[in-house]
Design an enzyme around this catalytic site. Structure first.
Site, PDB file in Angstrom:
ATOM      1  CG  HIS A 135      -2.141   0.849   1.015  1.00 38.97           C
ATOM      2  ND1 HIS A 135      -2.139   2.204   1.235  1.00 38.97           N
ATOM      3  CD2 HIS A 135      -3.397   0.532   0.589  1.00 38.97           C
ATOM      4  CE1 HIS A 135      -3.346   2.688   0.965  1.00 38.97           C
ATOM      5  NE2 HIS A 135      -4.121   1.697   0.566  1.00 38.97           N
ATOM      6  CG  HIS A 136       1.535   5.294  -2.623  1.00 38.89           C
ATOM      7  ND1 HIS A 136       2.567   5.942  -1.982  1.00 38.89           N
ATOM      8  CD2 HIS A 136       1.661   5.622  -3.933  1.00 38.89           C
ATOM      9  CE1 HIS A 136       3.283   6.623  -2.863  1.00 38.89           C
ATOM     10  NE2 HIS A 136       2.752   6.454  -4.053  1.00 38.89           N
ATOM     11  CB  SER A 137      -0.775   4.273   3.596  1.00 42.34           C
ATOM     12  OG  SER A 137      -0.966   2.875   3.786  1.00 42.34           O
TER      13      SER A 137
END
Length: 450
Positions: A135-137
């Site tokens: 995930h880009h988070s």
């Protein structure tokens, strides 16, 4: 618990059913000489013995009182994160890319740490592949590639004894909430002190824009384009490698960087693609180019540290050299601005430059501040090996947003530049043609400088 940064929170909050916000990478490997037919199965069995995950692979998001935190997963289960699979026959690259397109469309379950790795066999040429999404988070593109590199070595034998990526991790845990709050206070003081400098840079940029300097790009200049439409959940992934030597030769002839050349390749390819669809805007396309703010290029830090550069792709110009020089002038202008600023100033400047274009979105998704995102991630500068296998290609798989139906991300290695294109299948037809157009754009530049 550790609180997420505002930009990491945004990647979780903005996620929708048709808009998963993870990034990924497809890697191709050649097994060691003399490997048995069941090499991939043996490798999968060995990797499945791992039951350890290190940061950031051991944490999952937690929501409390409307706030998002990272918490350690007390019941880490590798079976949820590692998948061994085989391609359907005949096992061409076409089948591999179609598989990645499907798997990349699926969301990651937030009840678990937000990543998954696929070990893929069945390629007709005997190679194996891995596809990893995270995930880009958790990471941005630069730190994600660095995490992959930490599980590889420049020696085949040494790589065979290395632990898998999730066991290596970043080596650092996110900052605890109290410590982050104290650090945040220090950043607020620094940001307050940087306001005069940022305002000065903004005034100078707007002055140049009002003077109609062609190399100045603002977020109000992006024309309407079919690239800027609402997206669906359907994805199409296309990938191809191009010679680093050829790209550097063009750059040397034009006194330019590799990044200047690949931006010109993208511009030429987009011009041909949109012309074929009779959808080329009269005004030049504007690219949003992420700029990494990571201080240490050797350490893979969790989280996102990026700003954006706005680049004029000069797609309205037919002559490839005129187009190239217009692109380079635009990039050089932004570089000169960025060189005068600290990291916090650069981030504030980038946000301020994008703000007018973001406000324009009230009129619909066609009014995006940029037409396409083009990201260049530095890769390894020597041959690399993973679990005894030689790395043959490293193709990034990025994300899409409503209004941004195409993303072009590339990794530059010692001998090849690996392009990964992700697009909404319904919005943009036959996006794989861009791969041929990238080759044609490179040949066009080579002919122009010959």
């Amino acid at each position: 618990m550790r609180r997420l940064s505002p930009i990491d929170v945004a990647f979780l909050r903005l996620e929708r059913r048709h808009q998963p916000l993870h990034v990924g990478a497809l890697a191709l490997f050649t097994p060691p000489p003399g490997s048995p037919p069941d090499f991939a199965a043996q490798l999968a069995e060995r990797l499945n013995q791992s039951q350890i995950a290190r940061p950031p692979f051991d944490r999952r998001p937690l929501s409390r009182l409307g706030m998002l935190y990272w918490e350690d997963d007390p019941h880490f289960d590798l079976a949820h994160h590692f998948v061994h699979m085989a391609l359907p026959k005949p096992g061409r690259i076409r089948e591999l890319l179609a598989m990645v397109s499907r798997v990349h469309s699926a969301h990651l379950d937030r009840a678990y740490p937000l990543w998954r790795v696929y070990l893929i066999e069945g390629l007709e040429d005997g190679r194996i592949a891995t596809y990893m999404k995270i995930h880009h988070s958790v990471v941005d593109g630069v730190s994600g590639i660095r995490l992959l590199m930490k599980s590889m070595a420049d020696d085949a034998a040494a790589s065979a004894a290395m632990p898998p990526t999730w066991e290596v991790g970043s080596g650092q845990r996110p900052t605890p909430v109290l410590a982050k709050a104290l650090t945040g206070l220090e950043k607020l003081k620094a940001n307050a002190a940087s306001i005069p400098s940022v305002m000065q840079q903004l005034r100078e940029t707007l002055r140049d824009a009002r003077a109609r300097r062609p190399d100045v790009v603002t977020s109000l200049r992006a024309p309407r384009s079919i690239l800027n439409q609402r997206i669906t959940a359907s994805r199409r992934f296309a990938a191809q490698s191009y010679s680093t030597e050829r790209i550097k030769a063009v750059g040397k002839a034009l006194d330019a960087t590799t990044n200047d050349v690949v931006l010109a390749m993208c511009a030429g390819a987009l011009r041909r693609y949109l012309s074929d669809l009779r959808a080329l805007p009269d005004k030049p396309l504007i690219a949003g180019v992420p700029v990494s703010l990571h201080r240490d290029r050797e350490q893979a830090q969790p989280g996102n540290e990026i700003a954006f550069m706005l680049v004029n792709l000069a797609t309205h110009l037919e002559d490839p050299l005129q187009r190239f020089h217009a692109i380079k002038a635009s990039v050089d202008y932004s570089k000169a601005r960025f060189a005068c600023m600290s990291q916090s100033e650069l981030l504030a400047y980038s946000v301020a430059m994008l703000a007018p274009g973001v406000a324009k979105l009230a009129g619909g998704w066609e009014n995006m501040p940029v037409n396409v995102v083009i990201s260049h991630v530095p890769g390894p500068r020597q041959p690399m090996y993973w679990q005894g296998c030689q790395l043959d290609g490293l193709y990034p798989v990025s994300l899409l947003l409503d209004g941004l139906a195409l993303n072009i991300t590339l990794v530059s290695r010692h001998d090849r530049v690996d392009f990964g294109l992700i697009a909404c299948r319904r919005t943009l037809p036959s996006v794989q043609r861009l791969l041929d157009h990238l080759q044609e754009a490179l040949e066009e530049l080579e002919a122009a400088v010959a």
